[in-house]
Scaffold this motif. Structure first.
Motif, PDB file in Angstrom:
ATOM      1  N   LYS A 157       0.822  -1.218   0.000  1.00 28.47           N
ATOM      2  CA  LYS A 157       0.000   0.000   0.000  1.00 28.47           C
ATOM      3  C   LYS A 157       0.853   1.263   0.000  1.00 28.47           C
ATOM      4  O   LYS A 157       0.568   2.217  -0.734  1.00 28.47           O
ATOM      5  CB  LYS A 157      -0.938  -0.018   1.199  1.00 28.47           C
ATOM      6  N   ALA A 158       1.906   1.294   0.787  1.00 35.60           N
ATOM      7  CA  ALA A 158       2.764   2.476   0.870  1.00 35.60           C
ATOM      8  C   ALA A 158       3.454   2.750  -0.469  1.00 35.60           C
ATOM      9  O   ALA A 158       3.548   3.899  -0.910  1.00 35.60           O
ATOM     10  CB  ALA A 158       3.790   2.315   1.980  1.00 35.60           C
ATOM     11  N   ALA A 159       3.934   1.697  -1.119  1.00 38.92           N
ATOM     12  CA  ALA A 159       4.593   1.858  -2.420  1.00 38.92           C
ATOM     13  C   ALA A 159       3.597   2.331  -3.470  1.00 38.92           C
ATOM     14  O   ALA A 159       3.919   3.186  -4.300  1.00 38.92           O
ATOM     15  CB  ALA A 159       5.241   0.543  -2.853  1.00 38.92           C
ATOM     16  N   ALA A 160       2.388   1.802  -3.422  1.00 38.83           N
ATOM     17  CA  ALA A 160       1.355   2.213  -4.365  1.00 38.83           C
ATOM     18  C   ALA A 160       1.018   3.686  -4.179  1.00 38.83           C
ATOM     19  O   ALA A 160       0.913   4.436  -5.153  1.00 38.83           O
ATOM     20  CB  ALA A 160       0.100   1.355  -4.172  1.00 38.83           C
ATOM     21  N   GLU A 161       0.888   4.111  -2.936  1.00 39.72           N
ATOM     22  CA  GLU A 161       0.565   5.511  -2.672  1.00 39.72           C
ATOM     23  C   GLU A 161       1.686   6.429  -3.148  1.00 39.72           C
ATOM     24  O   GLU A 161       1.430   7.472  -3.759  1.00 39.72           O
ATOM     25  CB  GLU A 161       0.288   5.738  -1.192  1.00 39.72           C
ATOM     26  N   ALA A 162       2.923   6.049  -2.917  1.00 45.34           N
ATOM     27  CA  ALA A 162       4.061   6.857  -3.361  1.00 45.34           C
ATOM     28  C   ALA A 162       4.098   6.952  -4.882  1.00 45.34           C
ATOM     29  O   ALA A 162       4.371   8.023  -5.446  1.00 45.34           O
ATOM     30  CB  ALA A 162       5.363   6.266  -2.831  1.00 45.34           C
ATOM     31  N   GLU A 163       3.803   5.845  -5.554  1.00 47.22           N
ATOM     32  CA  GLU A 163       3.805   5.837  -7.013  1.00 47.22           C
ATOM     33  C   GLU A 163       2.700   6.749  -7.565  1.00 47.22           C
ATOM     34  O   GLU A 163       2.925   7.519  -8.501  1.00 47.22           O
ATOM     35  CB  GLU A 163       3.626   4.409  -7.530  1.00 47.22           C
ATOM     36  N   VAL A 164       1.517   6.676  -6.970  1.00 48.42           N
ATOM     37  CA  VAL A 164       0.412   7.516  -7.429  1.00 48.42           C
ATOM     38  C   VAL A 164       0.708   8.988  -7.142  1.00 48.42           C
ATOM     39  O   VAL A 164       0.400   9.854  -7.963  1.00 48.42           O
ATOM     40  CB  VAL A 164      -0.924   7.058  -6.811  1.00 48.42           C
ATOM     41  N   GLN A 165       1.316   9.294  -6.003  1.00 53.79           N
ATOM     42  CA  GLN A 165       1.716  10.677  -5.709  1.00 53.79           C
ATOM     43  C   GLN A 165       2.636  11.201  -6.813  1.00 53.79           C
ATOM     44  O   GLN A 165       2.486  12.333  -7.282  1.00 53.79           O
ATOM     45  CB  GLN A 165       2.444  10.750  -4.359  1.00 53.79           C
ATOM     46  N   SER A 166       3.573  10.368  -7.233  1.00 55.43           N
ATOM     47  CA  SER A 166       4.497  10.761  -8.301  1.00 55.43           C
ATOM     48  C   SER A 166       3.747  10.983  -9.611  1.00 55.43           C
ATOM     49  O   SER A 166       4.036  11.933 -10.358  1.00 55.43           O
ATOM     50  CB  SER A 166       5.570   9.688  -8.470  1.00 55.43           C
ATOM     51  N   MET A 167       2.770  10.129  -9.906  1.00 59.89           N
ATOM     52  CA  MET A 167       1.953  10.287 -11.113  1.00 59.89           C
ATOM     53  C   MET A 167       1.218  11.627 -11.089  1.00 59.89           C
ATOM     54  O   MET A 167       1.130  12.311 -12.110  1.00 59.89           O
ATOM     55  CB  MET A 167       0.920   9.158 -11.216  1.00 59.89           C
ATOM     56  N   CYS A 168       0.699  11.979  -9.937  1.00 59.36           N
ATOM     57  CA  CYS A 168      -0.028  13.240  -9.796  1.00 59.36           C
ATOM     58  C   CYS A 168       0.884  14.431 -10.027  1.00 59.36           C
ATOM     59  O   CYS A 168       0.511  15.387 -10.724  1.00 59.36           O
ATOM     60  CB  CYS A 168      -0.666  13.326  -8.411  1.00 59.36           C
ATOM     61  N   GLU A 169       2.068  14.378  -9.439  1.00 63.11           N
ATOM     62  CA  GLU A 169       3.023  15.488  -9.570  1.00 63.11           C
ATOM     63  C   GLU A 169       3.504  15.657 -11.008  1.00 63.11           C
ATOM     64  O   GLU A 169       3.769  16.778 -11.454  1.00 63.11           O
ATOM     65  CB  GLU A 169       4.216  15.267  -8.646  1.00 63.11           C
ATOM     66  N   LYS A 170       3.591  14.546 -11.747  1.00 68.49           N
ATOM     67  CA  LYS A 170       4.140  14.601 -13.098  1.00 68.49           C
ATOM     68  C   LYS A 170       3.093  14.755 -14.199  1.00 68.49           C
ATOM     69  O   LYS A 170       3.392  15.294 -15.263  1.00 68.49           O
ATOM     70  CB  LYS A 170       4.958  13.345 -13.377  1.00 68.49           C
ATOM     71  N   LEU A 171       1.848  14.271 -13.969  1.00 71.40           N
ATOM     72  CA  LEU A 171       0.889  14.249 -15.066  1.00 71.40           C
ATOM     73  C   LEU A 171      -0.558  14.513 -14.659  1.00 71.40           C
ATOM     74  O   LEU A 171      -1.246  15.287 -15.303  1.00 71.40           O
ATOM     75  CB  LEU A 171       0.949  12.886 -15.783  1.00 71.40           C
ATOM     76  N   LEU A 172      -1.033  13.874 -13.620  1.00 69.87           N
ATOM     77  CA  LEU A 172      -2.470  13.848 -13.352  1.00 69.87           C
ATOM     78  C   LEU A 172      -3.038  15.159 -12.812  1.00 69.87           C
ATOM     79  O   LEU A 172      -4.231  15.418 -12.951  1.00 69.87           O
ATOM     80  CB  LEU A 172      -2.807  12.698 -12.397  1.00 69.87           C
ATOM     81  N   ALA A 173      -2.215  15.980 -12.179  1.00 66.83           N
ATOM     82  CA  ALA A 173      -2.678  17.251 -11.627  1.00 66.83           C
ATOM     83  C   ALA A 173      -1.714  18.367 -12.001  1.00 66.83           C
ATOM     84  O   ALA A 173      -0.502  18.148 -12.054  1.00 66.83           O
ATOM     85  CB  ALA A 173      -2.793  17.152 -10.106  1.00 66.83           C
ATOM     86  N   ASN A 174      -2.264  19.520 -12.260  1.00 68.01           N
ATOM     87  CA  ASN A 174      -1.454  20.712 -12.470  1.00 68.01           C
ATOM     88  C   ASN A 174      -1.291  21.351 -11.092  1.00 68.01           C
ATOM     89  O   ASN A 174      -2.155  22.096 -10.635  1.00 68.01           O
ATOM     90  CB  ASN A 174      -2.152  21.669 -13.440  1.00 68.01           C
ATOM     91  N   THR A 175      -0.195  21.057 -10.432  1.00 63.24           N
ATOM     92  CA  THR A 175      -0.025  21.445  -9.033  1.00 63.24           C
ATOM     93  C   THR A 175       0.107  22.951  -8.816  1.00 63.24           C
ATOM     94  O   THR A 175       0.081  23.407  -7.684  1.00 63.24           O
ATOM     95  CB  THR A 175       1.182  20.712  -8.409  1.00 63.24           C
ATOM     96  N   VAL A 176       0.215  23.712  -9.886  1.00 65.93           N
ATOM     97  CA  VAL A 176       0.243  25.168  -9.752  1.00 65.93           C
ATOM     98  C   VAL A 176      -1.150  25.672  -9.359  1.00 65.93           C
ATOM     99  O   VAL A 176      -1.288  26.545  -8.509  1.00 65.93           O
ATOM    100  CB  VAL A 176       0.719  25.844 -11.055  1.00 65.93           C
ATOM    101  N   ILE A 177      -2.188  25.093  -9.962  1.00 67.37           N
ATOM    102  CA  ILE A 177      -3.554  25.566  -9.719  1.00 67.37           C
ATOM    103  C   ILE A 177      -4.483  24.507  -9.116  1.00 67.37           C
ATOM    104  O   ILE A 177      -5.617  24.828  -8.770  1.00 67.37           O
ATOM    105  CB  ILE A 177      -4.187  26.144 -11.001  1.00 67.37           C
ATOM    106  N   GLU A 178      -4.012  23.257  -9.035  1.00 68.18           N
ATOM    107  CA  GLU A 178      -4.872  22.181  -8.552  1.00 68.18           C
ATOM    108  C   GLU A 178      -4.287  21.521  -7.312  1.00 68.18           C
ATOM    109  O   GLU A 178      -3.066  21.457  -7.138  1.00 68.18           O
ATOM    110  CB  GLU A 178      -5.075  21.104  -9.631  1.00 68.18           C
TER     111      GLU A 178
END
Length: 79
Positions: free
Chosen positions: A51-72
């Protein structure tokens, strides 16, 4: 293992889609709606067993592609 990512605009960022929905709801007779924020939900099927590895991987996906962290902002839920 499944992961669910909720992506929303940050507070203070103008949400024109949410405002359009609020306006349309008012036109349909739903006068009590004072504000709408629209976002997206992304569901991922993962091979990860830990579970911890999965969460870390998804966090990385969000930072790189799934969310625009400037506005989201986003939250990750492992289910």
């Amino acid at each position: 293992m499944k992961a669910r990512v909720h992506v929303m605009l940050k507070d203070g960022v103008l949400d024109p889609q949410g405002e359009a929905v609020r306006h349309a709801l008012g036109a349909l007779g739903f006068a009590g709606v004072e504000g709408v924020r629209q976002g997206k939900v992304i569901e991922l099927d993962l091979k990860a067993a830990d579970k911890a590895a999965a969460e870390a991987e998804v966090q990385s996906m969000c930072e790189k592609l799934l969310a625009n962290t400037v506005i989201e902002k986003y939250t990750v839920e492992i289910v």
